[in-house]
Design a protein around this motif. Structure first.
Motif, PDB file in Angstrom:
ATOM      1  N   UNK A 120       8.596 -26.468 -99.776  1.00 44.97           N
ATOM      2  CA  UNK A 120       9.116 -26.742 -98.444  1.00 44.97           C
ATOM      3  C   UNK A 120       8.114 -26.424 -97.333  1.00 44.97           C
ATOM      4  N   UNK A 121       6.894 -26.081 -97.715  1.00 44.44           N
ATOM      5  CA  UNK A 121       5.858 -25.700 -96.744  1.00 44.44           C
ATOM      6  C   UNK A 121       4.847 -26.830 -96.610  1.00 44.44           C
ATOM      7  N   UNK A 122       4.448 -27.111 -95.380  1.00 44.37           N
ATOM      8  CA  UNK A 122       3.383 -28.086 -95.131  1.00 44.37           C
ATOM      9  C   UNK A 122       2.170 -27.339 -94.593  1.00 44.37           C
ATOM     10  N   UNK A 123       1.050 -27.507 -95.266  1.00 44.54           N
ATOM     11  CA  UNK A 123      -0.192 -26.839 -94.880  1.00 44.54           C
ATOM     12  C   UNK A 123      -1.165 -27.902 -94.398  1.00 44.54           C
ATOM     13  N   UNK A 124      -1.792 -27.661 -93.259  1.00 48.04           N
ATOM     14  CA  UNK A 124      -2.764 -28.598 -92.718  1.00 48.04           C
ATOM     15  C   UNK A 124      -4.148 -27.941 -92.706  1.00 48.04           C
ATOM     16  N   UNK A 125      -5.096 -28.599 -93.372  1.00 47.28           N
ATOM     17  CA  UNK A 125      -6.465 -28.087 -93.442  1.00 47.28           C
ATOM     18  C   UNK A 125      -7.377 -29.244 -93.847  1.00 47.28           C
TER      19      UNK A 125
END
Length: 81
Positions: A50-55
């Protein structure tokens, strides 16, 4: 008859070529990694549960590489001597 050295530590032509080949391969891989990083600097979103990580994409691939190496080290079989 020519005498041959039986010293196992004496440098041989094959060993020197193989040593140089390792450095060439390492240098080529380093250049390819630098090109990959330069071309993949845009941030992307990765959804993990359920987590969105942006990198940057190269960072995700680096993390995956490290995880793969760790899994390989944990699951490797020891060779019998």
């Amino acid at each position: 008859m020519a005498s041959q050295s039986t010293d196992p530590n004496a440098p041989t032509g094959g060993r020197v070529r193989r040593f140089a080949l390792r450095y060439w391969v390492a240098l080529i891989l380093l250049v390819l990694a630098a090109v990959f990083i330069a071309q993949n600097r845009d941030p992307v979103g990765i959804h993990i549960l359920w987590i969105t990580v942006s990198a940057p994409m190269w960072l995700f691939f680096t993390v995956l590489l490290v995880v793969g190496i760790l899994v390989g080290l944990l699951l490797r079989r020891r060779r019998r001597s």
